[in-house]
Design a protein around this motif. Sequence first.
Motif, PDB file in Angstrom:
ATOM      1  N   VAL A  19      44.229  63.978  56.548  1.00  0.00           N
ATOM      2  CA  VAL A  19      45.623  63.904  56.139  1.00  0.00           C
ATOM      3  C   VAL A  19      46.157  65.321  55.933  1.00  0.00           C
ATOM      4  CG1 VAL A  19      47.219  63.043  54.396  1.00  0.00           C
ATOM      5  CG2 VAL A  19      45.222  61.694  55.038  1.00  0.00           C
ATOM      6  N   GLU A  20      47.197  65.662  56.706  1.00  0.00           N
ATOM      7  CA  GLU A  20      47.827  66.981  56.613  1.00  0.00           C
ATOM      8  C   GLU A  20      48.991  66.921  55.635  1.00  0.00           C
ATOM      9  OE1 GLU A  20      47.132  69.845  58.307  1.00  0.00           O
ATOM     10  OE2 GLU A  20      45.500  69.010  59.489  1.00  0.00           O
ATOM     11  N   PRO A  21      49.097  67.862  54.697  1.00  0.00           N
ATOM     12  CA  PRO A  21      50.272  67.885  53.821  1.00  0.00           C
ATOM     13  C   PRO A  21      51.515  68.307  54.603  1.00  0.00           C
ATOM     14  CG  PRO A  21      48.765  69.665  53.256  1.00  0.00           C
ATOM     15  CD  PRO A  21      48.124  68.868  54.340  1.00  0.00           C
ATOM     16  N   ARG A  22      52.669  67.751  54.221  1.00  0.00           N
ATOM     17  CA  ARG A  22      53.911  68.119  54.883  1.00  0.00           C
ATOM     18  C   ARG A  22      54.373  69.483  54.409  1.00  0.00           C
ATOM     19  NH1 ARG A  22      57.530  62.895  54.030  1.00  0.00           N
ATOM     20  NH2 ARG A  22      58.057  64.219  52.292  1.00  0.00           N
ATOM     21  N   GLN A  23      55.184  70.129  55.230  1.00  0.00           N
ATOM     22  CA  GLN A  23      55.723  71.444  54.891  1.00  0.00           C
ATOM     23  C   GLN A  23      56.696  71.307  53.721  1.00  0.00           C
ATOM     24  OE1 GLN A  23      57.147  73.614  58.250  1.00  0.00           O
ATOM     25  NE2 GLN A  23      58.488  74.892  57.026  1.00  0.00           N
ATOM     26  N   PRO A  34      45.102  72.103  49.720  1.00  0.00           N
ATOM     27  CA  PRO A  34      43.851  71.896  50.454  1.00  0.00           C
ATOM     28  C   PRO A  34      43.954  70.738  51.436  1.00  0.00           C
ATOM     29  CG  PRO A  34      43.667  70.994  48.268  1.00  0.00           C
ATOM     30  CD  PRO A  34      45.020  71.647  48.338  1.00  0.00           C
ATOM     31  N   VAL A  35      43.215  70.848  52.537  1.00  0.00           N
ATOM     32  CA  VAL A  35      43.082  69.768  53.515  1.00  0.00           C
ATOM     33  C   VAL A  35      41.612  69.365  53.509  1.00  0.00           C
ATOM     34  CG1 VAL A  35      43.287  69.119  55.935  1.00  0.00           C
ATOM     35  CG2 VAL A  35      44.963  70.671  54.929  1.00  0.00           C
ATOM     36  N   VAL A  49      46.570  75.151  53.539  1.00  0.00           N
ATOM     37  CA  VAL A  49      47.849  75.348  54.217  1.00  0.00           C
ATOM     38  C   VAL A  49      48.858  75.886  53.217  1.00  0.00           C
ATOM     39  CG1 VAL A  49      47.429  73.521  55.897  1.00  0.00           C
ATOM     40  CG2 VAL A  49      48.643  72.985  53.817  1.00  0.00           C
ATOM     41  N   GLY A  50      49.880  76.565  53.730  1.00  0.00           N
ATOM     42  CA  GLY A  50      50.926  77.096  52.862  1.00  0.00           C
ATOM     43  C   GLY A  50      51.749  78.151  53.572  1.00  0.00           C
ATOM     44  N   ASP A  65      46.673  77.189  58.512  1.00  0.00           N
ATOM     45  CA  ASP A  65      45.414  77.724  57.989  1.00  0.00           C
ATOM     46  C   ASP A  65      45.689  79.136  57.478  1.00  0.00           C
ATOM     47  OD1 ASP A  65      42.864  78.494  57.354  1.00  0.00           O
ATOM     48  OD2 ASP A  65      41.996  77.948  59.286  1.00  0.00           O
ATOM     49  N   VAL A  66      45.860  79.281  56.170  1.00  0.00           N
ATOM     50  CA  VAL A  66      46.267  80.571  55.614  1.00  0.00           C
ATOM     51  C   VAL A  66      45.174  81.631  55.679  1.00  0.00           C
ATOM     52  CG1 VAL A  66      48.032  79.623  54.110  1.00  0.00           C
ATOM     53  CG2 VAL A  66      45.722  79.836  53.262  1.00  0.00           C
TER      54      VAL A  66
END
Length: 81
Positions: A19-23, A34-35, A49-50, A65-66
């Motif tokens: 599950v990817e977090p939305r922007q 975190p993913v 992510v961020g 991927d920061v």
Amino acid sequence: MDDLDMLPMAQRKYGLDIVEPRQWPRDGGARREPVYDPNFEPPRLVRLVGWRSCMCCGDLFFSSDVRRQRLHPEGCTYQYI
């Protein structure tokens, strides 16, 4: 319920989706989400992510991927003079 629902994750014949977090709105790079990969027990951290600032031009962009992605994914708009 199917018998496969009751099996441990390592014995199942299918995997769960990541599950990817939305922007989210720009925050200057303060927040990192975190993913996790739920196919491991306990769930394994895959990446963070961020928002991140570009190493070339300094503009903020949303990075999937920061830790690895440090330049704009579509290319930097900065022009060298």
